[in-house]
Design an enzyme around this catalytic site. Structure first.
Site, PDB file in Angstrom:
ATOM      1  N   ARG A 175       0.741  -1.069   0.234  1.00  0.00           N
ATOM      2  CA  ARG A 175       0.095   0.153   0.063  1.00  0.00           C
ATOM      3  C   ARG A 175       0.878   1.055   0.274  1.00  0.00           C
ATOM      4  O   ARG A 175       1.576   1.654   0.831  1.00  0.00           O
ATOM      5  CB  ARG A 175      -0.971  -0.025   1.120  1.00  0.00           C
ATOM      6  CG  ARG A 175      -1.820   1.133   1.442  1.00  0.00           C
ATOM      7  CD  ARG A 175      -1.109   2.247   2.041  1.00  0.00           C
ATOM      8  NE  ARG A 175      -2.195   3.272   2.454  1.00  0.00           N
ATOM      9  CZ  ARG A 175      -1.939   4.614   2.955  1.00  0.00           C
ATOM     10  NH1 ARG A 175      -0.503   4.829   3.339  1.00  0.00           N
ATOM     11  NH2 ARG A 175      -2.637   5.399   3.318  1.00  0.00           N
ATOM     12  N   ASP A 189       1.968   4.878   0.225  1.00  0.00           N
ATOM     13  CA  ASP A 189       1.184   6.123   1.007  1.00  0.00           C
ATOM     14  C   ASP A 189       1.461   7.292  -0.062  1.00  0.00           C
ATOM     15  O   ASP A 189       2.425   7.445  -0.761  1.00  0.00           O
ATOM     16  CB  ASP A 189       2.122   6.439   2.176  1.00  0.00           C
ATOM     17  CG  ASP A 189       1.586   7.620   3.040  1.00  0.00           C
ATOM     18  OD1 ASP A 189       0.498   7.421   3.429  1.00  0.00           O
ATOM     19  OD2 ASP A 189       2.216   8.498   3.124  1.00  0.00           O
ATOM     20  N   GLU A 236      -2.415   5.257  -1.987  1.00  0.00           N
ATOM     21  CA  GLU A 236      -3.427   6.186  -1.350  1.00  0.00           C
ATOM     22  C   GLU A 236      -3.579   7.622  -2.002  1.00  0.00           C
ATOM     23  O   GLU A 236      -2.743   8.421  -2.076  1.00  0.00           O
ATOM     24  CB  GLU A 236      -3.026   6.425   0.035  1.00  0.00           C
ATOM     25  CG  GLU A 236      -3.956   7.215   0.784  1.00  0.00           C
ATOM     26  CD  GLU A 236      -3.535   8.258   1.492  1.00  0.00           C
ATOM     27  OE1 GLU A 236      -4.042   8.751   2.522  1.00  0.00           O
ATOM     28  OE2 GLU A 236      -2.140   8.475   1.352  1.00  0.00           O
ATOM     29  N   HIS A 240      -7.777   4.903   9.058  1.00  0.00           N
ATOM     30  CA  HIS A 240      -7.319   5.618   9.953  1.00  0.00           C
ATOM     31  C   HIS A 240      -7.259   7.024   9.747  1.00  0.00           C
ATOM     32  O   HIS A 240      -6.587   7.714  10.476  1.00  0.00           O
ATOM     33  CB  HIS A 240      -5.742   4.983  10.135  1.00  0.00           C
ATOM     34  CG  HIS A 240      -5.092   5.083   8.937  1.00  0.00           C
ATOM     35  ND1 HIS A 240      -5.235   4.728   7.555  1.00  0.00           N
ATOM     36  CD2 HIS A 240      -3.783   5.708   8.738  1.00  0.00           C
ATOM     37  CE1 HIS A 240      -4.259   5.064   6.826  1.00  0.00           C
ATOM     38  NE2 HIS A 240      -3.500   5.532   7.446  1.00  0.00           N
ATOM     39  N   ASP A 241      -7.625   7.498   8.633  1.00  0.00           N
ATOM     40  CA  ASP A 241      -7.541   9.088   8.268  1.00  0.00           C
ATOM     41  C   ASP A 241      -9.074   9.534   8.234  1.00  0.00           C
ATOM     42  O   ASP A 241      -9.039  10.685   7.704  1.00  0.00           O
ATOM     43  CB  ASP A 241      -6.819   9.194   6.783  1.00  0.00           C
ATOM     44  CG  ASP A 241      -5.338   8.854   6.882  1.00  0.00           C
ATOM     45  OD1 ASP A 241      -4.846   9.037   7.780  1.00  0.00           O
ATOM     46  OD2 ASP A 241      -4.977   8.482   5.817  1.00  0.00           O
TER      47      ASP A 241
HETATM   48  C1  NOJ Z   1      -1.613   9.286   4.571  1.00  0.00           C
HETATM   49  C2  NOJ Z   1      -1.503   8.358   5.650  1.00  0.00           C
HETATM   50  O1  NOJ Z   1      -2.665   7.547   5.371  1.00  0.00           O
HETATM   51  C3  NOJ Z   1      -1.704   9.423   6.777  1.00  0.00           C
HETATM   52  O2  NOJ Z   1      -2.082   8.821   8.132  1.00  0.00           O
HETATM   53  C4  NOJ Z   1      -0.462  10.019   6.962  1.00  0.00           C
HETATM   54  O3  NOJ Z   1      -0.133  10.936   8.129  1.00  0.00           O
HETATM   55  C5  NOJ Z   1       0.053  10.638   5.652  1.00  0.00           C
HETATM   56  N1  NOJ Z   1      -0.473  10.075   4.679  1.00  0.00           N
HETATM   57  C6  NOJ Z   1       1.581  11.028   5.675  1.00  0.00           C
HETATM   58  O4  NOJ Z   1       2.092  10.053   5.586  1.00  0.00           O
END
Ligand code: NOJ
Ligand code: NOJ
Ligand code: CA
Length: 711
Positions: free
Chosen positions: A252, A254, A282, A352-353
């Protein structure tokens, strides 16, 4: 190339075997096997924030102020030993998930970030990509986790954050770690001591909606890696190789919106040469934003994406209920149209975001249950965020990443998942099928997935208080009576279908959900998916689906036959043949003379290198932008519709108008011809005059080209 070497050894071994011993029959792989690491169409992923799951080994817990179990901004002690325990006690296999996505395993800074008071428990503040995060365990602990997962039919996906290291710039705050990057302990560079140009040093402007700005400027003050630097490029290729060599099955990635797409394609191509793994990125997106750049990325970068469009549609329809179920279905249609391979996108209802689903669901636990019914029967690869099956709450970071509250296997959500997840392995309609609405209103969506003769019909009524009489419902389920796959735990009933496909009338009660399925071995040849979606000659590719037959047939890319490595009724592994770069139709020909074709597979010209192009004096009229087009697949084969760009022109340390620049993945050591063009949004093209530009790409490292625009 490691893979070819392996093949050579295999061929030799079987030749020896043939002449000396009778050959033992080799079991061919099925699409449902864990060993199919490229394709995840039959999998369900479980996402774990490693620090928050289980503390299986308190001896690795960090000490000092970064560790505090009562503060969600600090380390809590969760580790790989804890995940390994939960694999062994059956929590995941009983749930029916088949892949675990864990936090980034690499070493992070072990101090409190002075700009926000948080520790690196989430894993997004790398320091050394070649070492482990000691709070998660040692390399041996990691290997034990991977091996235990494989022995239990689970794949391991690692989070990986190659965009940045740790925070290095924010107001006038002093950062003791200075964003420093190490290679297995050796210092490479830090943000204010950057003699090699490891980092981008653009002023920190927080406009993430502007792609150029998001790519070359820092995100939240994180030290932003300069991917076009040859040392960084090599570092990140070697680092991911090291982790994949431990048996990791997926990545995955980032923050893909924040790195040059051309660099990412070059990095991915390097990965795919040695590892046939599933990679998804992501691209953080919210519904108020346009979709064009994200769609371009998913269709051209070579990796899948987390499907934020799908997730926000489910959250708005079944969670907050501010949108109708009809609108949710419309998003399914739109994404199916926009994405070349909708079944490869990774779906979720929370992560988680964002707020946990339980915290936005209008009807609490019922909303969560209904959303899982939809998620697990929809197109895409479903992901369960740890603890949402335990109805954990949390409105925002870090409260949406709290400690796992319990491992109760009797919650309704756990039961829903455990009944539906395994169907993805057995019913091809869920893994590869189309999606079609059969009955809809503001509260109800009844939709059907279909692949060959496999059919899945799903009904969801989000309204707890209103029952609906379902009349005039038609299905492709064959004549007969069908029990609810959920065994009635969400009040579903048995339905009967007549010879014309009419479902006898029934009442869908308030909050009711049901899933009715049909599957059969009687299938015509039917390709479901091809993974990974791009590659170079010699790479291994998985073709999954149904009806390939148990006896080997053949596979062609265009007119060229590919070497078959493995063949079963649901999975074929082939090597991409020696063909020129381009888009190919892959045809599976069964030994019975039947065939099916898959269009648009992208063969790259050769191993890739990232190259930065600058073009000076490219003055444009309002609405025009600069692109490049040339004589290879990577440069669009002279088709202006497939020209690469649009170029950027507004990054102080790189280039400003009328100089434009762009980072592109190209075949290495190859002599190329190309031109720059000016194109407007209506597609009107102005070609450069004069002769083509000629450039031979580098064989190693990264390349730089500086041209003048020929008016
Ligand atoms: C996206 C991640 O899912 C998030 O949790 C993170 O803080 C930022 N990218 C920076 O890595
Ligand atoms: C049009 C371009 O102007 C020219 O330079 C190029 O060689 C051809 N396309 C190739 O077809
Ligand atoms: Ca621990």
């Amino acid at each position: 190339m490691k893979f070819l070497k392996k093949l050579g050894a295999l061929a030799l071994a079987s030749a020896l075997t043939l002449s000396n011993f009778p050959m033992a029959p080799v079991e061919a792989k099925e699409d449902s096997d864990t060993s199919n690491t490229a394709g995840y169409s039959t999998d369900v992923i479980y996402q774990i924030v490693t620090d928050r799951f289980v503390d299986g080994d308190s001896s690795n817990n960090p000490s000092g102020e970064i560790f505090d179990k009562y503060d969600n901004r600090k380390y809590h002690g969760g580790d790989w030993a804890g995940i390994t325990q939960k694999i062994s006690d059956g929590y995941f296999t009983n749930l029916g998930v088949t892949a675990l996505w864990i936090s980034s395993p690499v070493e992070n800074i072990m101090i409190i970030d002075p700009s926000n008071g948080c520790a690196s428990y989430h894993g997004y503040w790398a320091k050394d990509f070649f070492r482990t995060n000691s709070a998660f365990g040692s390399m041996d602990d990691f290997q034990t986790l991977v091996d235990t997962a494989h022995a239990n039919g689970l794949k391991i996906i690692i989070d990986f954050a190659p965009n940045h290291t740790s925070t290095a710039e924010y107001d006038d705050i002093y950062f003791p770690e200075d964003g420093a990057l190490y290679r297995d302990g050796a210092f490479v560079g830090s943000f204010t001591n950057d003699t090699q140009g490891i980092f981008n040093h653009e002023e920190w402007i927080k406009d993430y909606d502007w792609l150029e700005n998001a790519t070359y400027h820092s995100m939240y003050g994180l030290a932003d890696l300069n991917h076009m630097n040859a040392t960084v490029d090599e570092y990140l290729k070697d680092a991911i190789d090291m982790w994949l060599d431990k048996g990791v099955d997926g990545i995955r990635v980032d923050a893909v919106k924040h790195m040059p797409q051309g660099w990412q394609t070059n990095w991915l191509s390097d990965i795919y040469e040695d590892h046939d793994v599933f990679v998804f990125g992501e691209w953080y997106w919210d519904p108020s934003k346009p979709t064009g750049e994200m769609t371009n990325f998913v269709n051209n970068s070579g990796m899948s994406l987390l499907d934020f469009r799908y997730s926000s549609a489910v959250r708005n329809a079944i969670g907050s209920e501010e949108d109708t179920m009809d609108k949710l279905y419309q998003v399914m249609v739109d994404t199916e149209n926009d994405y070349n391979e909708v079944n490869d996108q990774v779906t979720f209802i929370d992560n988680h975001d964002m707020a946990r689903f339980m915290s936005i669901g209008k009807d609490g636990q019922s909303s969560v249950n209904q959303a899982y019914v939809l998620l697990l029967t929809s197109r895409g690869v479903p992901t369960i965020y740890y603890g949402s099956e335990q109805y954990m709450t949390g409105l925002s970071d870090p409260d949406n990443r709290a400690d796992m509250t319990s491992f109760n296997t009797n919650t309704t959500a756990y039961q829903v998942i455990s009944k539906l997840a395994p169907l993805r392995k057995t019913n091809a309609a869920l893994s590869y099928g189309t999606s079609e609405e059969k009955w809809v209103n503001d509260d109800v969506l009844i939709y059907e997935r279909k692949f060959g003769n496999d059919v899945v019909l799903t009904a969801v009524n989000r309204n707890e208080n209103v029952s609906y009489d379902i009349t005039g419902l038609f299905t492709d389920l064959p004549e007969g009576s069908y029990n609810d796959e959920l065994d009635g735990i969400l009040n579903g009933e048995t339905i009967s279908v007549n010879a014309k496909g009419a479902v006898s009338n029934f009442t869908l009660n308030g909050g009711e959900c049901a899933v009715w399925t049909y599957t059969t071995d009687e299938q015509n040849v039917n390709i479901g998916n091809v993974d990974p979606g791009m590659g170079i000659s010699g790479n291994k590719i998985s073709i999954s689906g149904r009806g390939f037959g148990d006896t080997q047939g053949n596979v062609t890319f265009g007119k060229t036959e590919a070497t078959v490595l493995d063949w079963s009724d649901s999975l074929i592994e082939v090597q991409i043949p020696e063909v020129a770069g381009g888009k190919y139709t892959i045809t599976v020909n069964t030994c019975d003379g039947d065939k099916d074709a898959y269009d648009g597979f992208r063969v790259l010209t050769a191993s890739q290198v990232a190259t930065r192009f600058y073009v000076n004096n490219a003055e444009t009229d309002y609405g025009q932008a600069v692109y490049i087009v040339g004589n290879c697949e990577e440069l669009g084969n002279w088709d202006p519709d497939r020209a690469v760009g649009c170029f950027f022109n507004n990054t102080a340390s790189i280039a400003n108008y009328p100089t434009w620049f762009f980072d592109i993945s190209l075949p290495k050591g190859t002599k190329l011809e190309y031109k720059y063009i000016k194109k407007d949004s209506a597609g009107n093209v102005v070609w450069e005059s004069g002769a083509n530009h000629v450039y031979t790409t580098v064989t190693d490292g990264t390349g730089i080209v500086v041209d003048d625009f020929n008016n």
